[in-house]
Write a protein that holds these residues in place. Structure first.
Motif, PDB file in Angstrom:
ATOM      1  N   SER A   1       0.771  -1.119  -0.090  1.00 15.64           N
ATOM      2  CA  SER A   1      -0.069   0.051  -0.009  1.00 15.64           C
ATOM      3  C   SER A   1       0.960   1.215   0.030  1.00 15.64           C
ATOM      4  CB  SER A   1      -1.056   0.014   1.419  1.00 15.64           C
ATOM      5  OG  SER A   1      -1.553   1.071   1.410  1.00 15.64           O
ATOM      6  N   ARG A   2       1.837   1.207   0.894  1.00 16.88           N
ATOM      7  CA  ARG A   2       2.580   2.393   0.825  1.00 16.88           C
ATOM      8  C   ARG A   2       3.628   2.882  -0.180  1.00 16.88           C
ATOM      9  NH1 ARG A   2       2.464   7.282   2.527  1.00 16.88           N
ATOM     10  NH2 ARG A   2       4.296   8.245   2.926  1.00 16.88           N
ATOM     11  N   LEU A   3       4.239   1.602  -0.735  1.00 14.07           N
ATOM     12  CA  LEU A   3       5.190   2.049  -1.808  1.00 14.07           C
ATOM     13  C   LEU A   3       4.514   2.460  -2.989  1.00 14.07           C
ATOM     14  CD1 LEU A   3       7.940  -0.620  -1.518  1.00 14.07           C
ATOM     15  CD2 LEU A   3       7.737   1.468  -0.269  1.00 14.07           C
ATOM     16  N   PRO A   4       3.220   2.172  -3.483  1.00 16.59           N
ATOM     17  CA  PRO A   4       2.573   2.665  -4.629  1.00 16.59           C
ATOM     18  C   PRO A   4       2.186   4.012  -4.550  1.00 16.59           C
ATOM     19  CG  PRO A   4       1.713   0.498  -4.164  1.00 16.59           C
ATOM     20  CD  PRO A   4       2.592   0.622  -3.221  1.00 16.59           C
ATOM     21  N   GLU A   5       2.116   4.509  -3.177  1.00 20.96           N
ATOM     22  CA  GLU A   5       1.581   5.760  -2.826  1.00 20.96           C
ATOM     23  C   GLU A   5       2.801   6.577  -3.095  1.00 20.96           C
ATOM     24  OE1 GLU A   5      -0.220   9.498  -1.538  1.00 20.96           O
ATOM     25  OE2 GLU A   5      -0.985   7.802  -2.485  1.00 20.96           O
TER      26      GLU A   5
ATOM     27  N   VAL B   1       5.281  -3.974  -7.104  1.00 19.00           N
ATOM     28  CA  VAL B   1       6.282  -3.969  -5.983  1.00 19.00           C
ATOM     29  C   VAL B   1       6.877  -5.409  -5.970  1.00 19.00           C
ATOM     30  CG1 VAL B   1       6.381  -3.896  -3.227  1.00 19.00           C
ATOM     31  CG2 VAL B   1       4.800  -2.592  -4.481  1.00 19.00           C
ATOM     32  N   GLU B   2       8.227  -5.444  -6.102  1.00 19.69           N
ATOM     33  CA  GLU B   2       8.900  -6.904  -6.090  1.00 19.69           C
ATOM     34  C   GLU B   2       9.753  -7.090  -4.821  1.00 19.69           C
ATOM     35  OE1 GLU B   2       9.004  -8.424 -10.536  1.00 19.69           O
ATOM     36  OE2 GLU B   2       9.776  -6.242 -10.553  1.00 19.69           O
ATOM     37  N   PHE B   3      10.018  -8.161  -4.392  1.00 14.97           N
ATOM     38  CA  PHE B   3      10.976  -8.718  -3.448  1.00 14.97           C
ATOM     39  C   PHE B   3      12.147  -9.458  -3.857  1.00 14.97           C
ATOM     40  CE2 PHE B   3       6.665  -7.660  -1.765  1.00 14.97           C
ATOM     41  CZ  PHE B   3       7.034  -6.835  -0.618  1.00 14.97           C
ATOM     42  N   PHE B   4      13.356  -9.227  -3.673  1.00  5.57           N
ATOM     43  CA  PHE B   4      14.492 -10.027  -4.039  1.00  5.57           C
ATOM     44  C   PHE B   4      15.420 -10.219  -2.886  1.00  5.57           C
ATOM     45  CE2 PHE B   4      12.907  -6.886  -7.187  1.00  5.57           C
ATOM     46  CZ  PHE B   4      13.042  -7.732  -8.546  1.00  5.57           C
ATOM     47  N   ARG B   5      15.804 -11.568  -2.643  1.00  5.58           N
ATOM     48  CA  ARG B   5      16.624 -11.910  -1.662  1.00  5.58           C
ATOM     49  C   ARG B   5      18.082 -11.775  -2.337  1.00  5.58           C
ATOM     50  NH1 ARG B   5      16.045 -16.342   2.694  1.00  5.58           N
ATOM     51  NH2 ARG B   5      17.597 -14.619   3.492  1.00  5.58           N
TER      52      ARG B   5
ATOM     53  N   VAL C   1      13.450  -4.281  -1.753  1.00  3.49           N
ATOM     54  CA  VAL C   1      12.089  -4.128  -2.275  1.00  3.49           C
ATOM     55  C   VAL C   1      11.971  -3.031  -3.438  1.00  3.49           C
ATOM     56  CG1 VAL C   1       9.698  -3.821  -1.507  1.00  3.49           C
ATOM     57  CG2 VAL C   1      11.244  -4.938   0.085  1.00  3.49           C
ATOM     58  N   ARG C   2      11.542  -3.400  -4.538  1.00  2.44           N
ATOM     59  CA  ARG C   2      11.629  -2.561  -5.662  1.00  2.44           C
ATOM     60  C   ARG C   2      10.065  -2.218  -5.923  1.00  2.44           C
ATOM     61  NH1 ARG C   2      14.221  -4.552 -10.770  1.00  2.44           N
ATOM     62  NH2 ARG C   2      12.064  -5.721 -11.043  1.00  2.44           N
ATOM     63  N   ILE C   3       9.899  -0.922  -6.289  1.00  2.00           N
ATOM     64  CA  ILE C   3       8.658  -0.431  -6.854  1.00  2.00           C
ATOM     65  C   ILE C   3       9.049   0.567  -8.018  1.00  2.00           C
ATOM     66  CG2 ILE C   3       8.860   1.700  -4.968  1.00  2.00           C
ATOM     67  CD1 ILE C   3       5.430   0.323  -6.493  1.00  2.00           C
ATOM     68  N   GLU C   4       8.166   0.067  -9.040  1.00  2.98           N
ATOM     69  CA  GLU C   4       8.484   0.727 -10.441  1.00  2.98           C
ATOM     70  C   GLU C   4       7.416   0.769 -11.142  1.00  2.98           C
ATOM     71  OE1 GLU C   4      12.087  -1.269 -12.143  1.00  2.98           O
ATOM     72  OE2 GLU C   4      10.655  -3.224 -12.898  1.00  2.98           O
ATOM     73  N   GLU C   5       7.290   1.616 -12.480  1.00  8.96           N
ATOM     74  CA  GLU C   5       6.388   1.342 -13.465  1.00  8.96           C
ATOM     75  C   GLU C   5       7.180   2.410 -14.611  1.00  8.96           C
ATOM     76  OE1 GLU C   5       2.917   4.064 -12.510  1.00  8.96           O
ATOM     77  OE2 GLU C   5       4.009   5.964 -12.427  1.00  8.96           O
ATOM     78  N   ARG C   6       6.588   2.032 -16.107  1.00  5.45           N
ATOM     79  CA  ARG C   6       7.000   2.524 -16.987  1.00  5.45           C
ATOM     80  C   ARG C   6       5.859   3.182 -17.553  1.00  5.45           C
ATOM     81  NH1 ARG C   6      10.079  -0.220 -22.045  1.00  5.45           N
ATOM     82  NH2 ARG C   6      11.080   1.590 -22.816  1.00  5.45           N
TER      83      ARG C   6
END
Length: 278
Positions: free
Chosen positions: A101-105, A236-240, A253-258
């Protein structure tokens, strides 16, 4: 904060900071662009020749031309990442829901700034209020309401349709409270009114958002003047497996759009600034 305190109950979830009530994308028509790096479109520009006119029988009629121009805008990334504890992600109830919720905002707030103020220098979008969009005529009045009316008139004299006004919330409420400098009476009865729950000036809806800078205003043809084109939707994506995450028990944790933002001409929107005392 106190080692001697015993916590027997914790409210479920995480209480977020407030979200912006209106994001600029909500005022624009959306769309997709397929598997391309640019969004291409063809627009009419000023033609050649003389205007269509009257003609006598057996005389040469006026010849005119239509000019079309192919244009394009790039799809650009809006993105960011954070690194957090793997334990925090697993042990705090509601953490994943909070991040979703928070990262898209936070991304939408960055998008708001690009839509309004992007410089157009890659990788920035060319924002609606940036150089090249139509400048407001000098207002003859210090009244917020009258200034907006004059801007609506300016836009319609360009044969555009004023479909919305964007203000900062402080200016939106000042518009409601504007009174004459002497008598104290509201000076524009019927000009600034609510229609079906929406504040309007001369029948044009007025929207408020903290995305708009205080004392700035934007009157535009939001339906025809620009589109928000999505190349890749926000995720939103999660990477170890990033950097030293595996060795340190952390998660990236990555948030992105194009997205792409075509503004179809420089006279669909009029951007101006109120006097601070309006």
């Amino acid at each position: 904060t106190s080692a001697g305190a015993s916590v027997t109950y914790v409210k479920p979830g995480i209480i977020e900071l407030p979200k912006r009530k209106l994001h600029v994308r909500e005022l624009l028509q959306g769309g997709g662009m397929g598997a391309n790096s640019t969004f291409d479109y063809v627009k009419e520009i000023t033609g050649s020749g003389v205007a269509i006119g009257t003609a006598r029988e057996a005389t040469l009629k006026n010849q005119f031309g239509l000019a079309l121009q192919e244009s394009s805008v790039y799809a650009e990334w809006l993105a960011g990442f954070m690194v957090m504890s793997y334990n925090l992600l697993n042990d705090v109830e509601g953490m994943t829901t909070f991040l979703q919720s928070r990262l898209p905002e936070k991304l939408l707030r960055a998008e708001d700034d690009q839509i309004l103020n992007g410089s157009g220098v890659r990788p920035n979008l060319l924002g609606i209020q940036s150089a090249g969009n139509y400048t407001a005529a000098a207002a003859a009045s210090v009244s917020i309401g009258e200034t907006i009316v004059q801007t609506i008139s300016q836009l319609e004299n360009l044969d555009r349709d004023a479909s919305g006004v964007l203000l900062n919330p402080a200016d939106w409420y000042n518009l409601l409270l504007y009174k004459g400098s002497t008598g104290g009476a509201y000076t524009q009865p019927g000009l600034v009114i609510f229609q079906n729950g929406t504040l309007t000036v001369a029948g044009v809806p007025v929207f408020k958002s903290t995305a708009q800078t205080r004392y700035d205003y934007l009157v535009g043809d939001w339906n025809m003047g620009a589109n928000l084109i999505t190349r890749e939707p926000a995720r939103v994506e999660f990477f170890r497996e990033d950097s030293t995450n595996v060795r340190t028990n952390q998660i990236t944790v990555r948030i992105e759009e194009r997205i792409a933002l075509p503004v179809y001409a420089n006279d669909y929107f009029v951007y101006g600034t109120f006097d601070a005392v309006s």
